[in-house]
Scaffold this motif. Sequence first.
Motif, PDB file in Angstrom:
ATOM      1  N   SER A  25       3.563  -4.751   8.790  1.00  0.00           N
ATOM      2  CA  SER A  25       2.756  -6.006   9.047  1.00  0.00           C
ATOM      3  C   SER A  25       3.315  -7.204   8.205  1.00  0.00           C
ATOM      4  CB  SER A  25       1.229  -5.756   8.841  1.00  0.00           C
ATOM      5  OG  SER A  25       0.887  -5.899   7.375  1.00  0.00           O
ATOM      6  N   LEU A  71       7.047 -10.511   9.498  1.00  0.00           N
ATOM      7  CA  LEU A  71       7.413  -9.566   8.639  1.00  0.00           C
ATOM      8  C   LEU A  71       7.998  -9.895   7.341  1.00  0.00           C
ATOM      9  CD1 LEU A  71       8.628  -6.457  10.818  1.00  0.00           C
ATOM     10  CD2 LEU A  71       6.251  -7.058   9.993  1.00  0.00           C
ATOM     11  N   THR A  96      -2.840 -10.453  15.599  1.00  0.00           N
ATOM     12  CA  THR A  96      -1.648  -9.936  15.940  1.00  0.00           C
ATOM     13  C   THR A  96      -1.683  -9.110  17.315  1.00  0.00           C
ATOM     14  OG1 THR A  96      -2.607  -7.971  14.821  1.00  0.00           O
ATOM     15  CG2 THR A  96      -0.613  -9.222  13.722  1.00  0.00           C
ATOM     16  N   GLY A 115       3.073  -6.890  14.068  1.00  0.00           N
ATOM     17  CA  GLY A 115       2.837  -5.841  13.392  1.00  0.00           C
ATOM     18  C   GLY A 115       2.518  -4.762  14.187  1.00  0.00           C
ATOM     19  N   THR A 172       1.748   1.846   8.958  1.00  0.00           N
ATOM     20  CA  THR A 172       1.875   0.391   9.293  1.00  0.00           C
ATOM     21  C   THR A 172       2.795  -0.245   8.958  1.00  0.00           C
ATOM     22  OG1 THR A 172       0.165  -1.172   8.793  1.00  0.00           O
ATOM     23  CG2 THR A 172       0.609   0.275   6.979  1.00  0.00           C
TER      24      THR A 172
END
Length: 429
Positions: free
Chosen positions: A47, A82, A367, A265, A45
């Motif tokens: 994000s 980010l 997102t 993300g 991941t």
Amino acid sequence: MSVLLATGQRQTIVPPPFQISYFVPTFAAGLREEKKHIVIRGYGTISPLGFDAESIARAYAAGKPAFASILHQGQPTPVAALPAEAEQKLQQLLQANPNYKQLDRSVLMAVYAAKQAAEQAGWLKEGVSVDDALAVNIGSSRGATGLFEQHFEAFQQETLSSSASPTTTLGNLSSWVAHAVNAGGGQISHSITCSTALMAVANGVAWLKAGMAKRFLAGGTEAPLTDFTIAQMKAVGIYSKLSDHPYPCQPYAAEKQNTFTLGEGAAVFALEQVQNPKKGTPVIEAVGLGFEKLVSKTGISAEGINFQKSMRQALAQLPEHDRQVDLIITHTPGTRAGDKAELTAIEAVFKDGIPAITTNKWLIGHTLGASGALSLEYALHVLQQQQYTFTPYPNLLEQQMPQSIKRIMVNAAGFGGNAASVVVGITGK
């Protein structure tokens, strides 16, 4: 179709409708009897909260939203980008492979998350050139958003590059991810708006159950923080005007206003079918899909019919004696109509037994095509920690922590009247 009986008479038999995949309850029940599970071997991941499970877990524990205000079309506009540490990781990936310089940001984030997931699962092995048993499905609502806008500007100036077409196809997502993790199986890139990531998980479950792959990477990615994409959301009339508020995105807000806020993300999950997985293994217990007729430009009905269908289909796959869900991580993007429709659907499906409800959008915004994946990643965090942060602004929820969280339902929905629900749990709990 007719058959000849022993009496010499003929009888017409109407065959049942042809049914496919894991989503048929009777089929799912048979698979449960064999004690086969779709396990999550690992996940990656990136994000607005961080660049891996540890950094993101710390951010969730802190409960601090990841929004900042930018100037868009002369107006202060909240977005969730980010953080610096995650951006640095993405730049390191970019520098590691010169070929990545031509790719859209959405593809880079997908590659980053996928490599994380594959490595955590133990699927990145030296000396193995191609794994034909590993399939990939990475989705995105908008795809190569940034590159599209750059190439269109070049087109207007009559300086369009030959890379414009190959680098903006949606197929870039899974093909580049497949190269990065040496996957030689199926490579699927798709978009079904904001349900995209959970639909990818559904595809992974179906492929594994059907024996079309032994290992599957599924997830979603989105890089929508561009001028045109933000302008599109503003044109719909849903974008948050709370640029100076600590919580610009407010799902379930007590005050009647739209607070949709974009974030970026990606999250990718390494899925595998396993018989009798060890205790403590995260598993996908059920997947449901729902669709409804279009009644508006966004496809949202007041009753949330798409959500009702997806949630009921998912619940029908759980053991008949145990269909309890302890927590729902909802889609709710902070729009009045969308939030209300999903809550109405939850009330219709669960009636007097409504589970606890939460969301992560007040922390990271919406997102789009990656939202379901980032919600699923949040579900794994909550299952591990057995707690989550209550929404801190005035809202419509009855916030109460369950005594234990054994099973979580994750919802996602998108333009076009579609929805998906995934139920995730931990074996042995």
